[in-house]
Design a protein around this motif. Structure first.
Motif, short mmCIF file in Angstrom:
data_model
loop_
_atom_site.label_atom_id
_atom_site.label_comp_id
_atom_site.label_asym_id
_atom_site.label_seq_id
_atom_site.Cartn_x
_atom_site.Cartn_y
_atom_site.Cartn_z
N ALA A 294 0.85 -1.18 0.00
CA ALA A 294 0.00 0.00 0.00
C ALA A 294 0.89 1.24 0.00
N ALA A 295 0.53 2.22 -0.80
CA ALA A 295 1.24 3.49 -0.82
C ALA A 295 0.35 4.55 -0.20
N ILE A 296 0.91 5.27 0.76
CA ILE A 296 0.18 6.36 1.41
C ILE A 296 1.04 7.62 1.37
N VAL A 297 0.40 8.76 1.47
CA VAL A 297 1.11 10.03 1.54
C VAL A 297 1.40 10.31 3.01
N ILE A 298 2.65 10.67 3.28
CA ILE A 298 3.05 11.00 4.65
C ILE A 298 3.62 12.41 4.69
N ASP A 299 3.63 12.97 5.87
CA ASP A 299 4.24 14.27 6.12
C ASP A 299 5.57 14.00 6.81
N GLU A 300 6.67 14.25 6.12
CA GLU A 300 7.98 13.91 6.68
C GLU A 300 8.26 14.67 7.97
N ASP A 301 7.64 15.84 8.15
CA ASP A 301 7.84 16.61 9.38
C ASP A 301 7.18 15.97 10.58
N SER A 302 6.23 15.06 10.36
CA SER A 302 5.55 14.41 11.48
C SER A 302 6.19 13.06 11.85
N LEU A 303 7.21 12.66 11.13
CA LEU A 303 7.87 11.39 11.41
C LEU A 303 8.79 11.52 12.62
N TYR B 29 12.27 11.09 14.64
CA TYR B 29 13.63 11.31 14.17
C TYR B 29 14.24 10.06 13.54
N ASP B 30 14.00 8.89 14.12
CA ASP B 30 14.58 7.64 13.60
C ASP B 30 14.17 7.34 12.16
N LEU B 31 13.05 7.89 11.71
CA LEU B 31 12.56 7.64 10.35
C LEU B 31 12.74 8.84 9.42
N SER B 32 13.08 9.97 9.99
CA SER B 32 13.12 11.19 9.18
C SER B 32 14.42 11.32 8.40
N PRO B 33 14.40 12.12 7.35
CA PRO B 33 15.64 12.34 6.59
C PRO B 33 16.66 13.18 7.36
N SER B 34 16.28 13.71 8.52
CA SER B 34 17.22 14.45 9.36
C SER B 34 18.27 13.53 9.99
N LYS B 35 17.91 12.28 10.19
CA LYS B 35 18.86 11.30 10.72
C LYS B 35 19.82 10.93 9.60
N GLY C 289 14.65 8.88 -4.24
CA GLY C 289 14.47 9.07 -5.67
C GLY C 289 15.68 9.80 -6.21
N GLU C 290 15.65 10.12 -7.47
CA GLU C 290 16.77 10.83 -8.09
C GLU C 290 16.96 12.21 -7.47
N ASN C 291 15.91 12.77 -6.89
CA ASN C 291 15.98 14.12 -6.32
C ASN C 291 16.04 14.14 -4.81
N GLY C 292 16.33 13.00 -4.18
CA GLY C 292 16.48 12.99 -2.73
C GLY C 292 15.54 12.05 -2.02
N TRP C 293 15.26 12.38 -0.76
CA TRP C 293 14.44 11.55 0.11
C TRP C 293 13.01 11.51 -0.41
N CYS C 294 12.44 10.32 -0.47
CA CYS C 294 11.13 10.12 -1.09
C CYS C 294 10.10 9.57 -0.11
N GLY C 295 10.56 8.93 0.97
CA GLY C 295 9.63 8.35 1.93
C GLY C 295 10.29 7.26 2.74
N THR C 296 9.47 6.37 3.27
CA THR C 296 9.97 5.30 4.13
C THR C 296 9.07 4.08 4.04
N MET C 297 9.66 2.93 4.29
CA MET C 297 8.90 1.69 4.36
C MET C 297 8.44 1.48 5.79
N GLY C 298 7.30 0.85 5.94
CA GLY C 298 6.79 0.56 7.27
C GLY C 298 5.70 -0.47 7.22
#
Length: 160
Positions: free
Chosen positions: A23-32, A34-40, A129-138
């Protein structure tokens, strides 16, 4: 935005090609968390192991290229009737996923364009993706979920 629960056990189970629909869902990376965010750093596109410029992650590597039959939309398991589908919440067929020989998982739109990849190595559950962080598996309710940023989700829709 949907909540995405991520399990460390999911990464270990991703080595098996016996998955079903994701299943593909839209997520808000700012609500993830830290362990899942692109900031780590482990999840950052600036980490070389995650970069599309690393040959093992590159679409120019034949194993990751849609021109390889295993990765093409012509292969039955990669079609809307196949067993490697990426499906939206409204049951729209967005694309398919393919396990690479080196442990990478590639995500393609239904037309065969590579939208993203999960690098091998088990150091991250992030999708790039080619342009950077795209999401996460879960996982959500015990099933594999591909949590995508809105722009990556649209890439699946627009390249179909």
């Amino acid at each position: 935005m949907k909540r995405l629960l991520v399990s460390v056990a999911l990464t270990a189970s991703m080595t098996s090609p016996s998955w079903a629909d994701i299943a593909a869902i839209v997520i808000d990376e700012d609500s993830l968390p830290y362990d899942l965010s692109p900031s780590k750093y482990d999840n950052s596109p600036s980490k070389y192991d995650n970069s599309p410029s690393k040959y093992d992650n590159s679409v120019s590597k034949y194993d990751n290229n849609p021109s390889k039959y295993e990765n093409s939309p012509s292969k039955y398991s990669n079609t809307s009737s196949g067993n490697q589908r990426i499906i939206s919440e409204d049951r729209t067929f967005l694309g398919y996923y393919v396990f690479g020989d080196n442990g990478i998982i590639n995500f393609y739109s239904s037309s065969g364009e590579r939208v993203g990849y999960l690098p091998s190595g088990g150091h991250t559950q992030s999708v790039f993706g080619e342009n950077g962080w795209c999401g996460t598996m879960g996982q959500q309710q015990g099933k594999a979920v591909l949590g995508l940023t809105q722009s990556c989700f649209y890439q699946f829709l627009l390249s179909n």
